[in-house]
Design an enzyme around this catalytic site. Structure first.
Site, PDB file in Angstrom:
ATOM      1  N   HIS A   1      67.663  11.305  43.872  1.00  0.00           N
ATOM      2  CA  HIS A   1      67.185  12.580  43.035  1.00  0.00           C
ATOM      3  C   HIS A   1      66.286  12.288  42.127  1.00  0.00           C
ATOM      4  O   HIS A   1      66.250  11.474  41.514  1.00  0.00           O
ATOM      5  CB  HIS A   1      68.642  13.267  42.656  1.00  0.00           C
ATOM      6  CG  HIS A   1      68.312  14.716  42.108  1.00  0.00           C
ATOM      7  ND1 HIS A   1      67.916  14.880  41.087  1.00  0.00           N
ATOM      8  CD2 HIS A   1      68.872  15.922  42.706  1.00  0.00           C
ATOM      9  CE1 HIS A   1      67.775  16.134  40.882  1.00  0.00           C
ATOM     10  NE2 HIS A   1      68.456  16.756  41.890  1.00  0.00           N
TER      11      HIS A   1
ATOM     12  N   GLU B   1      62.550  18.909  47.136  1.00  0.00           N
ATOM     13  CA  GLU B   1      62.571  19.565  45.698  1.00  0.00           C
ATOM     14  C   GLU B   1      61.399  19.267  45.039  1.00  0.00           C
ATOM     15  O   GLU B   1      61.438  18.203  44.407  1.00  0.00           O
ATOM     16  CB  GLU B   1      63.915  18.768  44.959  1.00  0.00           C
ATOM     17  CG  GLU B   1      65.350  18.986  45.887  1.00  0.00           C
ATOM     18  CD  GLU B   1      66.371  18.996  44.815  1.00  0.00           C
ATOM     19  OE1 GLU B   1      67.105  19.961  44.646  1.00  0.00           O
ATOM     20  OE2 GLU B   1      66.654  17.967  44.132  1.00  0.00           O
TER      21      GLU B   1
HETATM   22  P1  13P Z   1      68.353  23.909  40.275  1.00  0.00           P
HETATM   23  O1  13P Z   1      68.693  24.667  41.255  1.00  0.00           O
HETATM   24  O2  13P Z   1      69.121  23.975  39.093  1.00  0.00           O
HETATM   25  O3  13P Z   1      66.909  24.160  40.092  1.00  0.00           O
HETATM   26  O4  13P Z   1      68.442  22.143  40.653  1.00  0.00           O
HETATM   27  C1  13P Z   1      68.065  21.866  41.863  1.00  0.00           C
HETATM   28  C2  13P Z   1      68.337  20.647  42.076  1.00  0.00           C
HETATM   29  O5  13P Z   1      67.836  19.632  41.340  1.00  0.00           O
HETATM   30  C3  13P Z   1      69.503  20.352  43.081  1.00  0.00           C
HETATM   31  O6  13P Z   1      69.548  19.160  43.450  1.00  0.00           O
END
Ligand code: 13P
Length: 238
Positions: free
Chosen positions: A87, A158
């Site tokens: 992450h 992401e």
């Molecule tokens: P948000 O949905 O709060 O933007 O976070 C995304 C995330 O990092 C999930 O791993």
């Protein structure tokens, strides 16, 4: 069937998470696959027949002297089926590097659990037009993984600038990047990999996101802490 992954990050106290479990268990999850990734101490309490359990992280060693960490084998005995690895918060704040992430992936795959590998560009990389270059480099992490093992790997795209900001890429951008990731993996390994989108997913944008034809689900942070928002999102996912 879409995969909806709730990443609680470092949120919720024990009473809050027990209340959360109760409410999440009332949601009809028959049309999707739901994965809840709570903080480590709640994994045992959150075991349920209504969803899968996920871990937000895993240790870099198989077992032994690594104070404060938890091994893949230990997680697998807690009925964990999915493990988030790499992450961006761990990469940027905790300085986790590609070699750490590779070790984690190998340990998770050895136990038979699924890996959810997070990749994504930051704002500066996006502004400089380097998104695909960054993602390609991120995917090098998988270079020692066999095509067979890749069946247990899911990619979560992401964009770092979209996490917790309420700002998300356009549908066209998400489609293009998802296609890019899938093609890179297919060309190299002959494997159809699943790609999730993560970053500010909410009940307000899920209908629009659902118009994107090639995404296989969502990795949700902030909105996943609220059972009502989770229910709204799940009900709108096709
Ligand atoms: P948000 O949905 O709060 O933007 O976070 C995304 C995330 O990092 C999930 O791993």
């Amino acid at each position: 069937m879409k995969l909806i992954v709730a990443n609680h990050k470092m949120n919720l106290t024990l009473p809050e998470v027990l209340d959360y479990k109760h409410k999440i268990e009332e949601i009809n999850t028959s049309k999707i696959k739901l994965v809840i990734c709570p903080s480590y101490p709640y994994l045992v309490e959150l075991n349920s027949n209504n969803y899968y359990l996920g871990s937000q992280n895993v240790g870099i060693l198989d077992n032994g002297a690594l104070t404060g960490e938890i091994s893949a084998k230990q997680l697998s005995f807690l009925h964990v089926s999915y493990v988030i690895v790499g992450h961006s918060e761990r990469r940027t704040i905790l300085k986790e590097n590609n070699s750490d992430i590779q070790k984690k992936i190998e340990h998770v795959l050895k136990t038979g659990m699924h890996v959810i590998l997070c990749i994504g560009e930051n704002q500066e990389e996006k502004d400089k037009g380097k998104t695909k270059k960054v993602l390609k480099e991120n995917l090098e992490i998988l270079k020692n993984i066999s095509a067979n093992q890749l069946g247990k790997v899911i990619i979560a795209y992401e964009p770092i600038w979209a996490i917790g900001t309420g700002v998300i890429p356009t549908n066209d951008e998400i489609y293009e990047i998802t296609e890019y990731i899938k093609n890179l993996i297919y060309d190299k390994y002959d494997v159809d990999i699943k790609v999730l989108y993560g970053g500010s997913v909410s009940p307000d944008n899920i209908v629009e996101l659902e118009k994107i034809r090639n995404i296989d689900g969502y990795l949700i942070g902030g909105s996943s802490l609220n059972p009502k928002k989770m229910s709204d999102i799940i009900n709108k996912v096709r």
